[in-house]
Design a protein around this motif. Structure first.
Motif, short mmCIF file in Angstrom:
data_model
loop_
_atom_site.label_atom_id
_atom_site.label_comp_id
_atom_site.label_asym_id
_atom_site.label_seq_id
_atom_site.Cartn_x
_atom_site.Cartn_y
_atom_site.Cartn_z
N VAL A 198 1.03 -1.12 0.00
CA VAL A 198 0.05 0.19 0.07
C VAL A 198 1.10 1.19 -0.02
O VAL A 198 1.93 1.10 0.42
N PRO A 199 0.42 2.27 -0.54
CA PRO A 199 1.18 3.53 -0.46
C PRO A 199 1.09 4.36 0.88
O PRO A 199 0.16 3.94 1.89
N VAL A 200 2.06 4.96 1.08
CA VAL A 200 2.11 5.73 2.61
C VAL A 200 2.10 7.29 2.39
O VAL A 200 2.88 7.87 1.26
N HIS A 201 1.01 7.87 2.70
CA HIS A 201 0.60 9.23 2.26
C HIS A 201 0.82 10.26 3.41
O HIS A 201 0.51 9.62 4.59
N VAL A 202 1.11 11.24 3.20
CA VAL A 202 1.30 12.59 4.11
C VAL A 202 0.77 13.46 3.45
O VAL A 202 1.02 13.94 2.30
N GLU A 203 -0.58 14.25 4.01
CA GLU A 203 -0.80 15.31 3.30
C GLU A 203 -1.47 15.13 2.05
O GLU A 203 -1.05 16.00 0.99
N GLY A 204 -2.01 13.93 1.65
CA GLY A 204 -2.11 13.77 0.23
C GLY A 204 -1.15 13.44 -0.77
O GLY A 204 -1.58 13.10 -2.10
N ARG A 205 0.19 13.31 -0.43
CA ARG A 205 1.15 12.89 -1.46
C ARG A 205 1.93 11.94 -0.80
O ARG A 205 1.75 11.27 0.55
N VAL A 206 2.31 10.72 -1.90
CA VAL A 206 2.71 9.43 -1.57
C VAL A 206 4.24 9.88 -1.08
O VAL A 206 5.09 10.38 -1.73
N ILE A 207 4.76 9.38 0.17
CA ILE A 207 5.99 9.61 0.78
C ILE A 207 6.90 8.28 0.73
O ILE A 207 7.87 7.95 0.91
N GLY A 208 6.02 7.14 0.42
CA GLY A 208 6.64 5.81 0.43
C GLY A 208 5.61 4.58 0.18
O GLY A 208 4.55 4.63 -0.13
N VAL A 209 6.13 3.40 0.39
CA VAL A 209 5.43 2.26 0.06
C VAL A 209 5.54 1.03 1.34
O VAL A 209 6.77 1.02 1.78
N MET A 210 4.52 0.50 1.87
CA MET A 210 4.93 -0.52 2.75
C MET A 210 4.27 -1.67 2.31
O MET A 210 3.04 -1.78 1.53
N HIS A 211 5.04 -2.72 2.23
CA HIS A 211 4.46 -4.08 1.86
C HIS A 211 4.86 -5.22 2.79
O HIS A 211 5.66 -5.14 3.54
#
Length: 538
Positions: free
Chosen positions: A126-139
């Motif tokens: 899944v994507p990692v979001h901060v304030e509507g923008r993707v900052i990373g990925v967790m899997h």
């Protein structure tokens, strides 16, 4: 092949609640970021009965995901795995901002070789979001083929949101600390003390001050007595902008101290930034004051106009012929504009955050600034920069950083006090400042020449004999009354005997120029007092 799957069953309400609670545990908030990431990855791996869990963060400048933390795939972090944006499993999640599931890794488009080496069969990310923008990925991944379901995605996304909050808080704390450090190290510790001039400045980060930008100011006293004042604004925010600001400040100091005129220094700086690349762009306003002629030399690289308040109570915009922003194009020409800066004047340099407002034009902002500068010139509490800042900004948060530098040209008083670095390069500036002060006190040209040359010789002796190659300070104190001129030059070093070959004739020269030379040597240093009678003052 890789595919998104539909819901295939669900856990019982009790087990679902337990899994959520393990991830949402508030005690995690008391751990350091490093410990919290490890603990949360362990918990999500257990909650999803997976064999691996990993977090990759996006490096926006390079367009890659970098392994930040892992459980069961620790070599991802040790080997510094990097996944290009929009490529492979994690890269596509980051580019699309949507979860993905791989049922069978053997037929999927996977960039990271460690996944195959470790025998991972199925994955969900899944994507990692901060304030509507993707900052990373967790899997997470499983060594056995399995069908991850929508509930697994929901739980993993919940854990990713928990991690995003922790990362964001950590970044804010780090940025606040970096801002404080940069304010202390990249901006001047203290503005110089120069007889007849008074400097004041302010630097304010935007908003809550959590991301320092590239706004800056500086004052360079040159060896020949001229003084250069600079304000600049680097395009962008954060660490890169601050580092570019530091590069510009250091390079500009070097060019000026090498003897380059302001326009030439600006051209050299522009070519340097173009050659360095990586979007190093900035606006800069440079003003150089000649204390003997009371003239300013102005050069601008796309910067807002300075404001000049003259002794007659008028405010004028100083608008030299603009060059382009620095760092845009090589071999750009910059042009100097000379104007009068009489005693009693104030010059205000600033960055655009001081005047720009969303609901008004630039002309309206400049008009407000001119009014605030005029009002500040009529009052004398606090510093000039503080008075202007309070009038224009006050307690309101701003959308941009603000740097503000004020230069006030004051009448010289009946006494003159200077503290100089013990370097031969300061002697020219000493002679010019002392000569200007003596002329302002009504001392005739012949006496001014004699006392200035004698003082320079005394200071030169202190620099050579008291300190040699060591660092030190030399103080100069001068007074004038109706009868005589008295100048005392003092150091805090230990004098060495003069070298042979005709050296050590300084005292003889001083005695030939003034009426009295008194030397006081002690353990704390040496002072030389020069006295010359004024013509008609006997």
């Amino acid at each position: 092949m890789s595919q998104e799957v539909e819901v295939q069953g669900s856990a019982s309400p009790g087990s679902r609640l337990e899994r959520l609670q393990s991830v949402a545990d508030s005690s995690l908030g008391y751990l350091s970021l490093e410990d919290m990431l490890g603990e949360l990855l362990d918990r999500i791996r257990g909650a999803l009965e997976a064999d691996t869990a990993a977090l990759l963060l996006l490096d926006e400048d390079r367009g890659v995901l970098v392994a930040r933390a892992a459980r069961g795939l620790e070599e991802e972090v040790r080997q510094g795995v990097q996944i290009p944006l929009a490529r492979g499993f994690a890269g596509r999640i980051a580019a699309e901002g949507q979860p993905r599931i791989i049922d069978d890794l053997s037929t999927a488009d996977v960039v990271n070789p460690i996944l195959r080496q470790r025998g991972i069969r199925s994955m969900v990310g899944v994507p990692v979001h901060v304030e509507g923008r993707v900052i990373g990925v967790m899997h997470v991944g499983s060594l056995q083929r399995r069908d991850f379901v929508e509930e697994d995605v929901t739980l993993l996304q919940f854990a990713a949101d928990r991690i995003a909050l922790a990362i964001d808080n950590a970044r804010l704390s780090e940025q606040r600390a970096v801002t404080e450090v940069m304010q202390r190290t990249l901006l001047p510790d203290a503005l110089p003390v120069i007889p007849g001039l008074r400097f004041s400045a302010k630097y304010l980060p935007a908003g809550a001050g959590i991301r320092m930008g590239g706004d800056w100011y500086d004052v360079y006293p040159l060896a020949d007595g001229r003084v250069t004042c600079v304000v600049g604004d680097v395009v962008g925010r954060g660490a890169l902008a601050a580092s570019v600001m530091a590069e510009i400040r250091a390079a500009l100091r070097a060019y000026l101290h090498e003897g380059h005129e302001p326009a030439q220094a600006m051209e050299l700086l522009n070519n340097l930034l173009v050659a360095m690349g990586r979007e190093r762009c900035a606006t800069v306003a440079m003003m150089q004051l000649d204390l003997e002629t009371s003239e300013m030399l102005a050069v601008s690289a796309g910067h807002p106009p300075a404001v000049l308040v003259t002794p007659d109570g008028q405010a004028h915009l100083v608008e030299p012929r603009h060059g382009l922003l620095l760092g845009i194009k090589k071999d750009v020409r910059f042009y100097s504009h000379r104007f009068r800066f009489p005693v009693g004047s104030v010059l205000l340099l600033y960055t655009d955050g001081l005047i720009e407002r969303r609901d008004e034009s630039l002309d309206e902002g400049l008009e407000r600034l001119a009014g605030a500068a005029l009002d500040a010139a009529r009052r004398d509490e606090d510093s000039f920069a503080d008075r202007v800042y309070r009038a224009l900004v006050g307690q309101a948060a701003t959308d941009d950083d603000i740097a503000l530098l004020a230069i006030e040209w004051l009448p010289l008083g009946p006494s003159l006090e200077m503290t100089l670095e013990a370097k031969p390069t300061v002697l020219a500036g000493l002679r010019r400042t002392l000569g200007r002060w003596l002329g302002g006190r009504g001392v005739d040209e012949d006496s001014t020449f004699d006392i200035t040359l004698a003082t320079s010789e005394a200071a030169g002796n202190s620099i050579e004999h008291a300190y040699g190659a060591r660092e030190g300070r030399v103080s100069v104190n001068a007074e004038v009354d109706e009868a005589e001129i008295r100048v005392t030059v003092a150091d805090h070093g230990r004098w060495r005997d003069p070298r042979p070959s005709g050296r050590g004739r300084g005292l003889m020269m001083m005695r030939g120029l003034v009426d009295s030379v008194e030397v006081d040597r002690g353990s704390g240093g040496t002072s030389v007092t020069l006295t010359k009678r004024r013509t008609g003052g006997r």
